[in-house]
Design a protein around this motif. Structure first.
Motif, mmCIF file in Angstrom:
data_model
loop_
_atom_site.group_PDB
_atom_site.id
_atom_site.type_symbol
_atom_site.label_atom_id
_atom_site.label_comp_id
_atom_site.label_asym_id
_atom_site.label_seq_id
_atom_site.Cartn_x
_atom_site.Cartn_y
_atom_site.Cartn_z
ATOM 1 N N VAL A 320 -0.889 12.798 -4.839
ATOM 2 C CA VAL A 320 -0.315 11.452 -4.508
ATOM 3 C C VAL A 320 0.873 11.024 -5.673
ATOM 4 O O VAL A 320 0.896 10.193 -6.678
ATOM 5 N N PRO A 321 1.834 11.947 -5.579
ATOM 6 C CA PRO A 321 2.971 11.743 -6.585
ATOM 7 C C PRO A 321 3.669 10.520 -6.851
ATOM 8 O O PRO A 321 4.134 10.107 -5.924
ATOM 9 N N ALA A 322 3.813 10.029 -8.332
ATOM 10 C CA ALA A 322 4.836 9.144 -8.314
ATOM 11 C C ALA A 322 6.236 9.738 -8.672
ATOM 12 O O ALA A 322 6.639 11.104 -8.282
ATOM 13 N N ILE A 323 7.268 8.955 -9.073
ATOM 14 C CA ILE A 323 8.525 9.408 -9.598
ATOM 15 C C ILE A 323 9.125 10.241 -8.301
ATOM 16 O O ILE A 323 9.814 11.165 -8.381
ATOM 17 N N THR A 324 8.939 9.968 -6.911
ATOM 18 C CA THR A 324 9.142 10.359 -5.971
ATOM 19 C C THR A 324 9.832 9.471 -4.887
ATOM 20 O O THR A 324 9.209 8.173 -4.707
ATOM 21 N N ASP A 325 10.922 9.510 -4.263
ATOM 22 C CA ASP A 325 11.614 8.464 -3.362
ATOM 23 C C ASP A 325 12.028 7.185 -4.144
ATOM 24 O O ASP A 325 11.544 6.155 -4.002
ATOM 25 N N LEU A 326 12.396 7.499 -5.178
ATOM 26 C CA LEU A 326 12.842 6.177 -6.137
ATOM 27 C C LEU A 326 13.762 5.066 -5.444
ATOM 28 O O LEU A 326 13.871 3.885 -6.022
ATOM 29 N N LEU A 327 14.461 5.482 -4.458
ATOM 30 C CA LEU A 327 15.373 4.573 -3.732
ATOM 31 C C LEU A 327 14.899 4.481 -2.328
ATOM 32 O O LEU A 327 15.771 4.278 -1.170
ATOM 33 N N GLY A 328 13.792 4.560 -2.142
ATOM 34 C CA GLY A 328 13.030 4.196 -0.735
ATOM 35 C C GLY A 328 13.473 2.846 0.007
ATOM 36 O O GLY A 328 13.556 2.811 0.882
ATOM 37 N N PHE A 329 13.686 1.891 -1.125
ATOM 38 C CA PHE A 329 14.356 0.486 -0.702
ATOM 39 C C PHE A 329 15.395 0.753 0.485
ATOM 40 O O PHE A 329 15.858 -0.208 1.147
ATOM 41 N N GLN A 330 16.563 1.884 0.132
ATOM 42 C CA GLN A 330 17.557 1.918 0.737
ATOM 43 C C GLN A 330 17.061 2.358 2.129
ATOM 44 O O GLN A 330 18.182 2.226 3.020
ATOM 45 N N ALA A 331 15.816 2.680 2.467
ATOM 46 C CA ALA A 331 15.710 3.308 3.807
ATOM 47 C C ALA A 331 14.828 1.932 4.351
ATOM 48 O O ALA A 331 13.972 2.232 5.519
ATOM 49 N N GLY A 332 14.666 0.894 3.823
ATOM 50 C CA GLY A 332 14.082 -0.341 4.232
ATOM 51 C C GLY A 332 12.485 -0.280 4.267
ATOM 52 O O GLY A 332 11.634 -0.836 4.801
ATOM 53 N N ARG A 333 11.847 0.545 3.295
ATOM 54 C CA ARG A 333 10.677 0.624 2.910
ATOM 55 C C ARG A 333 10.341 0.467 1.521
ATOM 56 O O ARG A 333 11.420 0.729 0.445
ATOM 57 N N ASP A 334 9.037 0.378 0.862
ATOM 58 C CA ASP A 334 8.857 0.474 -0.438
ATOM 59 C C ASP A 334 9.197 1.697 -1.240
ATOM 60 O O ASP A 334 8.938 2.984 -0.633
ATOM 61 N N SER A 335 9.883 1.482 -2.588
ATOM 62 C CA SER A 335 10.149 2.827 -3.208
ATOM 63 C C SER A 335 8.853 3.416 -4.071
ATOM 64 O O SER A 335 8.068 2.620 -4.210
ATOM 65 N N GLY A 336 9.083 4.525 -4.326
ATOM 66 C CA GLY A 336 8.047 5.320 -4.806
ATOM 67 C C GLY A 336 7.959 4.682 -6.498
ATOM 68 O O GLY A 336 8.770 4.142 -7.143
ATOM 69 N N TRP A 337 6.611 4.507 -6.877
ATOM 70 C CA TRP A 337 6.257 4.264 -8.528
ATOM 71 C C TRP A 337 7.437 5.020 -9.284
ATOM 72 O O TRP A 337 7.674 6.209 -9.081
ATOM 73 N N PRO A 338 8.091 4.403 -10.158
ATOM 74 C CA PRO A 338 7.618 3.216 -10.959
ATOM 75 C C PRO A 338 8.453 2.005 -10.238
ATOM 76 O O PRO A 338 8.658 0.969 -10.981
ATOM 77 N N LYS A 339 9.100 2.104 -9.013
ATOM 78 C CA LYS A 339 9.768 1.103 -8.666
ATOM 79 C C LYS A 339 10.737 0.624 -9.377
ATOM 80 O O LYS A 339 11.117 -0.456 -10.022
ATOM 81 N N LEU A 340 11.630 1.584 -9.716
ATOM 82 C CA LEU A 340 12.833 1.633 -10.979
ATOM 83 C C LEU A 340 13.730 0.766 -10.939
ATOM 84 O O LEU A 340 14.033 -0.260 -11.511
ATOM 85 N N ILE A 341 14.481 0.601 -9.782
ATOM 86 C CA ILE A 341 15.576 -0.335 -9.598
ATOM 87 C C ILE A 341 15.091 -1.823 -9.402
ATOM 88 O O ILE A 341 15.642 -2.692 -10.210
#
Length: 428
Positions: A320-341
């Motif tokens: 269950v990796p974190a720090i992955t897909d940090l810009l998921g919001f750019q694809a219209g979905r939730d970003s990965g932890w820690p929701k940096l942006i």
């Protein structure tokens, strides 16, 4: 060896002491094609574990993000269970959230995958990604002596193993800290490296693994010396967050300093732990053919990072990796932890969007050359399943497999630890 096996793990029924909401889908594997409807069945149980005859039920289907696919409200007096259907037209995950209002609110959650093998990260991999990290590793080695400090922990040593506090220098006069346990004897011994999940970190060694014959290194991400006990560690952890909040305006350490690559919290930590791994690999008692990594959540994200950055590893397990897909919001979905942006200061967002791809586990995954196993929770709202799959799909190695945790939130089913860690990672 080629392995693209997909393992299913099912949530076990829990004893119901009060009202509850149960959600299932019409496919036992919970995997659908784009555009194909998924039908969810929602059962609301009363305190006697019988179908509730009264109350209000709200059901929302979404894409593990802001897009609502279906929203429906039901009167349980008119029927229980109820069914709701919806579909995604693109690869991703469809989340069913069911909320029943009885004596209070009760929540049920289920998630299904939609062509998950086609999910891609929400950011492009920077063209200079490899050059940036390769140069950073060389710069640290050239400018900052490793200065390994190894201190024996007498009260944690016994006839089977010896344990030590260890630390290593990194940029900006900081150090990374951890614990090393080594079996007694000549070796060579297999190795397992770990980074803990998010939080204060560990305050002692994993002596049990050394007693089983493994050299075990666990490295905290916090650049302060571990306290003597958990309470002391929590105090140091809280003080660090307060300092970083005052300096960068970020609520947690993992979001601090993201306006620049070299000031982002993880930059110096990643480089410091990477050279700790190199130091460990150079020991004469190490079996270099069995040099492995295992980690969960934040430690899972560091699995992508370290396996991609460091060529000493021969196998890795990433839960269950974190720090992955940090810009998921750019694809219209939730970003990965820690929701940096989502958590940096408004004035830092534009710069942080440029920084984030350099720390994204999905972009480190493309560098990995050793066999890997990954687990994903289908109802994980901390490390969303699409984010995990973005990292998994970026792996170029043929020897990889992923475990589907159906109904698994942000934790790991014991069967996955047994199959991947005990039976695969640590096998003789």
């Amino acid at each position: 060896m080629k392995s693209i096996a997909l393992w299913l793990g099912m949530a076990l029924p829990l004893a119901v002491a009060a009202q509850s909401v149960e959600v299932t889908s019409d496919r036992t594997d919970a995997v659908y094609a784009c555009g194909a409807p998924a039908t969810f069945t929602v059962r609301v149980l009363d305190a006697d574990k019988q179908l509730a005859k009264a109350g209000r039920l709200s059901v929302t289907l979404s894409n593990f993000g802001p897009r609502v696919v279906t929203n429906a409200v039901f009167d349980l007096a008119a029927g229980n269970p109820v069914t709701v259907s919806g579909a995604l037209g693109e690869p991703g995950f469809l989340k069913c959230l069911a909320t029943a209002k009885l004596d209070k609110e009760y929540r049920g959650l289920y998630g299904v995958a939609v062509e998950p093998e086609k999910i891609r990260a929400g950011s492009e991999r920077p063209a200079d990604f490899d050059a940036f990290w390769d140069a950073a590793v060389k710069k640290l080695d050239a400018e900052v002596p490793l200065d390994p400090q190894v201190v024996r922990i007498e009260n944690r040593c016994n006839e089977k193993q010896d344990s030590f506090r260890v630390s290593f220098a990194t940029f900006d006069n900081l150090r990374v800290y951890g614990f090393l346990s080594v079996p007694k004897g000549r070796g060579p011994f297999p190795v397992e490296v770990n980074v803990p999940g998010a939080g204060p970190g560990v305050v002692g060694p994993n002596s049990g693994m050394a007693e089983r014959g493994f050299i075990y290194l666990v490295m905290n991400v916090h650049p302060f010396e571990p306290a003597a006990d958990a309470d002391g560690q929590k105090k140091l952890y809280a003080e660090q967050d307060q300092r970083l909040l005052a300096q960068y305006g970020a609520p947690r350490y993992c979001q601090a300093g993201a306006a620049r690559r070299e000031t982002y919290f993880y930059y110096r930590v990643i480089l410091g732990i990477n050279r700790a791994v190199n130091w460990l690999a150079a020991r004469p008692d190490v079996d270099k053919s069995r040099f492995t990594y295992g980690g969960t959540s934040q430690g899972g994200g560091f699995g992508f990072i370290l396996l991609g950055l460091n060529r000493n590893f021969t196998k890795g397990v990433i839960h269950v990796p974190a720090i992955t897909d940090l810009l998921g919001f750019q694809a219209g979905r939730d970003s990965g932890w820690p929701k940096l942006i989502e958590n940096v200061r408004p004035e830092d967002k534009e710069a942080a969007i440029k920084t984030a791809p350099y720390f994204d586990g999905a972009h480190f995954a493309a560098r990995i050359t050793c066999p890997v196993r990954v687990s994903v929770g289908f109802i994980d709202e901390t490390c969303p399943p699409a984010a995990v799959y973005a990292g998994y799909n970026a792996l170029k190695v043929k020897d990889k497999a992923i475990a589907h945790g159906l109904g698994m939130p942000h934790r790991v089913f014991p069967e996955f630890y047994e199959r991947f860690d005990q039976q695969w990672l640590r096998q003789q």
